[in-house]
Design a protein around this motif. Structure first.
Motif, short mmCIF file in Angstrom:
data_model
loop_
_atom_site.label_atom_id
_atom_site.label_comp_id
_atom_site.label_asym_id
_atom_site.label_seq_id
_atom_site.Cartn_x
_atom_site.Cartn_y
_atom_site.Cartn_z
N GLU A 268 26.40 30.17 44.06
CA GLU A 268 27.33 29.12 43.08
C GLU A 268 28.23 30.00 42.03
OE1 GLU A 268 26.71 25.06 40.43
OE2 GLU A 268 24.99 25.97 41.55
N ALA A 269 27.43 30.93 41.43
CA ALA A 269 28.05 31.64 40.16
C ALA A 269 29.47 32.32 40.83
CB ALA A 269 27.17 32.52 39.59
N ILE A 270 29.13 32.92 42.00
CA ILE A 270 30.39 33.98 42.66
C ILE A 270 31.27 32.90 42.91
CG2 ILE A 270 31.04 35.11 44.54
CD1 ILE A 270 28.12 36.16 44.73
N GLY A 271 31.45 31.85 43.57
CA GLY A 271 32.39 30.60 43.55
C GLY A 271 33.42 31.36 44.42
N GLY A 272 34.77 31.48 43.89
CA GLY A 272 35.74 31.83 44.92
C GLY A 272 36.34 33.23 44.56
N PHE A 273 35.28 34.08 44.28
CA PHE A 273 35.59 35.39 44.00
C PHE A 273 36.18 36.06 44.90
CE2 PHE A 273 34.88 39.82 43.08
CZ PHE A 273 35.30 39.90 41.54
N ARG A 274 37.40 36.81 44.88
CA ARG A 274 37.88 37.47 45.90
C ARG A 274 37.36 38.89 46.25
NH1 ARG A 274 44.41 38.43 46.20
NH2 ARG A 274 44.17 35.95 46.55
N PHE A 275 36.45 38.96 47.34
CA PHE A 275 36.07 40.21 47.76
C PHE A 275 36.98 40.95 48.56
CE2 PHE A 275 32.11 38.30 46.22
CZ PHE A 275 31.54 39.10 45.33
N SER A 276 37.51 42.21 48.32
CA SER A 276 38.27 42.83 49.32
C SER A 276 37.36 43.32 50.51
CB SER A 276 39.34 43.74 48.71
OG SER A 276 38.47 44.47 48.10
N GLY A 280 34.21 46.01 49.02
CA GLY A 280 34.09 44.49 48.45
C GLY A 280 33.00 43.68 49.30
N LYS A 281 33.02 43.64 50.54
CA LYS A 281 32.16 43.32 51.59
C LYS A 281 30.79 43.54 51.26
CE LYS A 281 35.56 41.13 53.31
NZ LYS A 281 35.92 39.48 52.99
N THR A 282 30.66 45.11 50.92
CA THR A 282 29.17 45.69 50.70
C THR A 282 28.66 45.03 49.42
OG1 THR A 282 29.84 47.75 51.98
CG2 THR A 282 27.92 47.74 50.32
N LEU A 283 29.47 45.01 48.56
CA LEU A 283 28.88 44.37 47.19
C LEU A 283 28.68 42.97 47.17
CD1 LEU A 283 28.28 44.85 44.39
CD2 LEU A 283 30.75 44.45 43.97
N SER A 284 29.37 42.47 48.06
CA SER A 284 29.31 40.71 48.23
C SER A 284 27.80 40.51 48.86
CB SER A 284 30.08 40.12 49.17
OG SER A 284 29.73 39.02 49.27
N ARG A 285 27.47 41.17 49.92
CA ARG A 285 26.01 41.23 50.34
C ARG A 285 25.01 41.83 49.63
NH1 ARG A 285 22.98 44.96 53.14
NH2 ARG A 285 24.83 46.34 53.09
N LEU A 286 25.22 42.74 48.78
CA LEU A 286 24.20 43.26 47.77
C LEU A 286 23.61 42.20 46.88
CD1 LEU A 286 25.28 46.92 47.53
CD2 LEU A 286 23.41 46.14 48.67
N ILE A 287 24.93 41.81 45.94
CA ILE A 287 24.46 40.91 44.94
C ILE A 287 23.93 39.61 45.41
CG2 ILE A 287 26.23 41.81 43.56
CD1 ILE A 287 28.23 39.81 44.04
N VAL A 686 44.99 43.84 43.75
CA VAL A 686 43.70 44.37 44.14
C VAL A 686 42.77 44.11 42.81
CG1 VAL A 686 42.33 46.55 44.27
CG2 VAL A 686 44.68 46.09 45.57
N ASP A 687 43.17 44.05 41.71
CA ASP A 687 42.46 44.07 40.45
C ASP A 687 43.47 43.80 39.39
OD1 ASP A 687 40.82 43.70 38.16
OD2 ASP A 687 39.45 45.30 39.07
N SER A 688 43.80 42.78 38.82
CA SER A 688 44.58 42.37 37.82
C SER A 688 44.32 42.99 36.50
CB SER A 688 45.13 40.99 37.72
OG SER A 688 44.10 40.39 37.35
N SER A 689 43.22 43.07 36.05
CA SER A 689 42.83 43.69 34.86
C SER A 689 43.48 44.76 34.38
CB SER A 689 41.38 43.61 34.65
OG SER A 689 40.85 44.81 35.42
N LEU A 690 43.67 45.66 35.44
CA LEU A 690 44.06 47.29 35.05
C LEU A 690 45.52 47.15 34.28
CD1 LEU A 690 42.82 49.46 37.88
CD2 LEU A 690 42.43 49.60 35.35
N LEU A 691 46.29 46.13 34.71
CA LEU A 691 47.67 45.84 34.33
C LEU A 691 47.68 44.70 33.38
CD1 LEU A 691 49.84 46.71 37.29
CD2 LEU A 691 49.21 48.13 35.57
#
Length: 835
Positions: A268-276, A280-287, A686-691
Motif C-alpha cells: 500500500e505504501a509503495i502505491g503507484g511507484f514506478r519501478f523500471s 527496479g524489478k529486483t528492488l520491488s521484489r525485495l522490498i 528515469v529519475d527526475s530528482s537529479l535535475l
C-alpha cells in the motif's frame, strides 16, 4: 516559528552574548526540544565569540549547534559559511537552513549551482571556501566558518580544502564538527594562535542513545532473525561492496522477515511507484519481502523510497555499503557489520578505528530509540567452527575429534579481539594532507597584496612537518616558473596599485578549478571542428564528454565488450593466442576525436599550465546512445550495469548540464538543441530528482516537474509534455528499428512486440537494394517526418537505400496517451511501406 523572526532589525557587532544564548535556547524550547549539556557548552562558547571543536558522538545534536552559530553570526552582521564534503549534504543543509532562517538569508555554492550567492549564510563544499580563502586571504568577507565532517581533513585527496581556511582566515570564528576526530589538542592550540580567539574542545560526552556491542558466531541469517524477533530492527547490514549487499538481500528472501499484514502495508505504501526494468524489478521484489537495499550505485529515487519505508518502520532489514556514515538518511536501530576488513583500492585491510566508529555511530536514533546495537559477524570459518563445537556438546571425545576449519589462503581475517580493540580504540590522529597545485598559485597571485609573502606564509605555516614543507616550497617554485615562462604570470618590478608584485595576464574564471575545469579547453576545441561535417553535432557532444568525469564501471564494460568482439575477430583471422593477448591490450572503450583532443590539449596547456592538473578523457556514452538510438534501459542492460544505474544516470545528468551551460550559441545547432532536450527528458523520466533539484536551485521559483505526491509514490511529468524531446524519443525508437533491420536482427525486432513480420516485410527491399544505410545521412532530419493529430502522431522514417531513391519507409502511429502511461514510446500501427 522561523528563527529569522527573532532577529533584530539591525545587526550589532557587539551584541550581548547572554541575549543571544537565551533567545536561541527559548526558540529551541519552542520546538519541543531540550538542549543537551554539550550543546549548551558549545553554544555559550560560540555566543561569546570563541572557536569550538565539537567532537561528540553521532546523534548528539551537532546540527543544532551549527544553527545557533549561524544565528549568532547573523546578529553580529557577519557572513557565515557552512561546509560539507559532498554536494548532497550541502544541498540538504541549504534547504534545512532556508526553513529556519528564510530563503532570502541562505545561499548555496557547489560548482553545479550558485543560489543567492550574496546571502549572509552560504552553504558550500569545502573546496569552494578553500579557494575563496586562497583568493582573498585574511580580507575575505568570512566572519564565521562551520566545517561539518571535519575528519575529512585527513582525506588524502581532499584534506587540503579543510586545512586552507584554518591557515588563511585568521579573522573568522570556527566551529569544527565530527563524531570521529580523535586527538584534537593540536587544532585547539593552532586555532587559538591563528585567530586570537579562545578555543574550546567539547568532546567525550556520552551518546544520548548508548550503544551495545556484540560479536556473533551464529550464521548471519540466524543473527538477523534473532535481531528482528527481539525488536532490534530496523537492521542495517553493512557490506563492503555493492555486489555483496545485493547478493545478501536476495539470499535473505528465503527468510520471512515480514508478516502478511506488514507486506500488505508495504504494498500500500509503495502505491503507484514506478519501478523500471532491470534493478527496479529486483528492488520491488525485495522490498515487498520487507528487505531494502541502499548504496550509491542506485537511482536516487530508489534510495529515497528505501529511506521512507525504513522511516515508517516497514523495512526490517536494509542491506547496504559502508558509505552510510555520510549523508545517508536511513533510521537504524542496529548496525550489523558483515566483516571488519575492506579493499581500499590497493589491498584488503582491517578497518581503521575512525572507519569503524563512523559506521557504528549510525546505530540508535535520538528521539526513537533508548539504545542502539552494533553487531559484528565472525568470519565464516569461525562460525562453522562454533557450530561444530556446539554439535560436539560436552563430550570430550567428540570435542577432541572436531577438525577446525582454517581461514582460506590469503584471507585477511579478524576476530573478537580485533572487534574489542576497535570498540575501545579512539580514532587515529588526523594527518595533514596539504598539497601545492597550479590552482593554488593562481588564486594566491590574483589576491591583492604581495603574493610572495602570502605564498610563503601558506607554505611555511601549514600543518606539514618541515621536510614536507621544503618539498612543497620546491614544487611551488617550479610551478611558478612554468607559469611565468608560459606568459600566464608577469612579475612586476614595482608593486601595482593593489600592492601586487606579480599579476595574471589571463582572465581567470572565478570557479575554474571547481566546476568542469576543462570547460575553457572545450570551448577552444569546438573552434577546431568542421561546422559543415555530417558528424559536427556528434563531435560537439564528444568534446563535451571528454571534459566530464569518467563513469568507470560503464567505460570498463564498454572495454570488455570491445575486447570480446576483437578477440572473436582475431580468432576468425587465425591469429595465435599469444599474439591475441598482446594485441588485446591496445583495445579500450571508444574514444572519438582522441586524435584531435589529445594533441589540442598538449598545445592548450602550453599557454594554460594550470590545466596540467587535469586532462581530457575522450569517451562515447551519450554519443553511442545517439548513434545507436539507445534508451537508458538498453544502455544499462546492454552493459549489465543494473547495480550501477545510479552512476550512469548521474553521468548523463552531468552531460546534460554541460551541454546546456558550456556550448556557446555560436557552436549550437538545431540538432544539438534536440539532443540536449532529449537527454534532459531521458534523465527526468528515469529519475527526475537529479535535475529537478538543480533546476530549483538555479531557478528557485520554478515548479518541480516531479513531486513526491504520496508516501512512496511519484508523479512523473508525462513523457509527451516536452514536445521537442518526445520527437527525438520517437525518432530514436524508429531508427532503433532501422538499425536492427540493417543488421538483420529479426529476433531482436520481434522482441520489440510490434506485431510485424520484419523479415518477410523487408525481403522485397533487400532483393532490390541489398543493404540498408544507418550512417549520418540515414538518421538525418530530412528522412524523418511527423504529422501531428489530436492524440496521435503519424510518423515516417524514410529508409536510406544505396541508390538514394528513398522510396521505402517505415511508417507508424504513436499513441500519445498510451506513451504517457507507459513512460516510453508506444506504436499502435507499424508497417514497412514501398513508395
Amino acid at each position: 516559528m522561523q528563527l529569522s523572526e527573532l532577529l533584530p532589525d539591525r545587526a550589532v557587532p557587539d551584541v550581548d552574548a547572554d541575549w543571544l544564548y537565551e533567545t536561541f535556547a527559548d526558540w529551541v524550547s519552542g520546538q519541543g526540544l531540550t538542549l543537551y549539556p554539550a550543546q549548551e557548552e558549545s553554544l555559550l562558547e560560540l555566543m561569546t565569540g570563541g572557536n569550538v571543536i565539537l567532537a561528540t558522538p553521532t546523534g548528539s545534536g551537532k546540527s543544532m549547534v551549527a544553527v545557533g552559530a549561524h544565528f549568532a553570526a547573523l546578529n553580529r552582521g557577519q557572513r557565515s559559511y557552512y561546509t560539507a564534503p559532498i554536494k548532497a549534504l550541502v544541498s540538504e543543509k541549504f534547504f534545512a537552513l532556508c526553513e529556519v532562517f528564510g530563503a532570502d538569508r541562505v545561499g548555496m555554492v557547489t560548482g553545479d549551482a550558485a543560489v543567492n550567492p550574496t546571502a549572509p549564510i552560504i552553504c558550500a563544499t569545502a573546496e569552494i571556501l578553500a579557494n575563496l580563502a586562497l583568493r582573498e586571504g585574511a580580507n575575505a568577507a568570512v566572519g564565521q566558518v562551520v566545517m561539518d565532517e571535519f575528519h575529512y581533513y585527513a582525506d588524502p585527496d581532499r584534506g587540503w580544502a579543510w586545512q586552507v581556511p584554518l591557515i588563511e582566515l585568521p579573522n573568522a570564528q570556527f566551529l569544527l564538527m565530527s563524531a570521529t576526530l580523535g586527538e584534537v589538542d593540536f587544532f585547539a592550540t593552532d586555532l587559538e594562535r591563528r585567530t586570537g580567539r579562545a578555543t574550546s574542545v567539547v568532546a567525550g560526552t556520552e551518546r544520548p542513545v548508548p550503544l551495545l556491542f556484540s560479536y556473533a558466531r551464529t550464521p548471519i541469517t540466524e543473527t538477523l532473525e534473532d535481531l528482528v524477533t527481539t525488536s532490534q530492527a530496523p537492521v542495517y547490514v553493512v557490506h563492503f561492496t555493492q555486489a555483496a549487499a545485493l547478493e545478501r538481500a536476495q539470499a535473505l528472501t528465503s527468510v520471512n522477515f515480514a508478516s502478511k499484514a506488514e507486506k500488505d502495508a508495504i504494498a500500500e505504501a509503495i502505491g503507484g511507484f514506478r519501478f523500471s526494468s532491470g534493478f527496479g524489478k529486483t528492488l520491488s521484489r525485495l522490498i515487498r519481502h520487507g528487505i531494502g537495499v541502499h548504496h550509491a550505485g542506485m537511482l536516487p529515487k530508489y534510495r529515497r523510497l528505501v529511506e521512507k519505508l525504513a522511516q515508517d518502520g516497514l523495512l526490517k532489514v536494509v542491506c547496504g555499503t559502508d558509505t552510510l556514515g555520510v549523508g545517508i538518511n536511513v533510521p537504524i536501530r542496529t548496525v550489523l557489520l558483515t566483516g571488519l576488513t575492506k579493499f581500499d583500492g590497493v589491498r584488503t585491510r582491517r578497518l581503521k578505528a575512525r572507519e569503524f566508529h563512523q559506521i557504528a555511530g549510525r546505530a540508535g536514533r535520538a528521539g526513537y530509540d533508548t539504545v542502539g546495537t552494533v553487531v559484528v559477524q565472525a568470519p565464516e570459518h569461525e562460525v562453522e567452527n562454533a557450530r561444530l563445537i556446539a554439535k560436539a556438546g560436552d563430550d570430550p571425545k567428540k570435542l577432541k575429534r572436531v577438525q577446525k576449519r582454517k581461514p582460506p589462503e590469503g584471507f585477511v581475517s579478524w576476530s573478537e579481539e580485533t572487534f574489542d580493540r576497535l570498540v575501545s580504540a579512539r580514532p587515529e590522529p588526523m594527518v595533514s594532507r596539504f598539497r601545492v597545485t597550479n590552482s593554488m598559485l593562481l588564486n594566491v597571485i590574483s589576491r591583492p597584496g604581495n603574493c610572495f609573502d602570502a605564498m610563503r606564509h601558506l607554505l611555511e605555516d601549514n600543518h606539514e612537518p618541515r621536510p614536507a614543507q621544503r618539498r612543497h616550497i620546491l614544487k611551488a617554485i617550479g610551478l611558478y616558473r612554468a607559469l611565468r615562462n608560459a606568459g600566464v604570470v608577469q612579475q612586476l618590478d614595482e608593486p601595482d596599485e593593489f600592492g601586487r608584485r606579480a599579476r595574471l595576464t589571463v582572465d581567470l574564471q572565478r570557479d575554474f578549478a571547481l566546476d568542469q575545469p576543462l570547460s575553457p579547453f572545450a570551448l577552444a576545441v569546438l573552434e577546431l571542428l568542421d561546422r559543415n561535417a555530417a558528424t559536427y553535432t556528434l563531435d560537439v557532444v564528444s568534446v563535451i564528454e571528454s571534459t566530464l568525469e569518467d563513469p568507470r564501471q560503464l567505460l570498463l564494460a564498454q572495454q570488455h565488450k570491445a575486447r570480446g568482439t576483437a578477440i572473436a575477430e582475431m580468432k576468425a583471422d587465425g591469429i595465435e593466442y599469444d599474439e591475441r593477448m598482446e594485441l588485446i591490450e591496445d583495445v579500450t572503450w571508444p574514444k572519438p576525436l582522441s586524435e584531435l583532443i589529445e594533441p589540442a590539449f598538449e598545445t592548450y596547456r602550453g599557454g594554460h599550465p594550470w590545466v596540467s592538473e587535469f586532462s581530457p578523457s575522450p569517451k562515447s556514452v551519450v554519443r553511442e546512445m545517439i548513434e545507436r538510438s539507445m534508451t537508458f534501459a538498453e544502455l544499462v542492460s546492454g552493459y549489465e550495469l543494473a547495480r550501477s544505474e545510479g552512476l550512469v544516470l548521474r553521468y548523463l545528468a552531468d552531460a546534460y548540464r554541460a551541454l546546456r551551460r558550456t556550448v556557446p550559441e555560436s557552436a549550437r545547432t538545431e540538432e544539438l538543441e534536440d539532443i540536449t532536450e532529449w537527454l534532459g527528458e531521458l534523465v527526468r523520466q528515469v529519475d527526475s530528482s537529479l535535475l529537478d533539484e538543480w533546476e530549483q536551485l538555479t531557478n528557485p521559483g520554478a515548479e518541480s516537474d516531479a513531486q513526491q505526491s504520496a508516501f512512496g509514490s511519484e508523479s512523473v511529468r508525462p513523457i509527451t509534455a516536452n514536445e521537442r524531446a518526445f520527437r527525438v524519443l520517437v525518432r530514436n525508437a524508429m531508427f532503433r528499428r532501422v538499425e536492427l533491420a540493417a543488421l538483420r536482427r529479426w529476433d531482436a525486432l520481434d522482441e520489440l512486440g510490434d506485431g510485424l513480420d520484419w523479415e518477410t516485410s523487408l525481403d522485397p527491399y533487400y532483393a532490390e537494394y541489398g543493404r540498408l544505410g544507418t550512417g549520418p545521412d540515414a538518421r538525418g532530419p530530412q528522412l524523418f517526418q511527423v504529422e501531428q493529430r489530436p492524440g496521435f502522431w503519424h510518423v515516417r522514417q524514410v529508409l536510406d537505400d544505396p541508390n538514394g531513391d528513398h522510396g521505402w519507409s517505415l511508417d507508424a502511429v504513436v499513441d500519445l496517451a498510451e506513451s504517457d502511461a507507459a513512460g516510453e514510446v508506444v506504436f499502435d500501427e507499424l508497417a514497412v511501406t514501398a513508395g
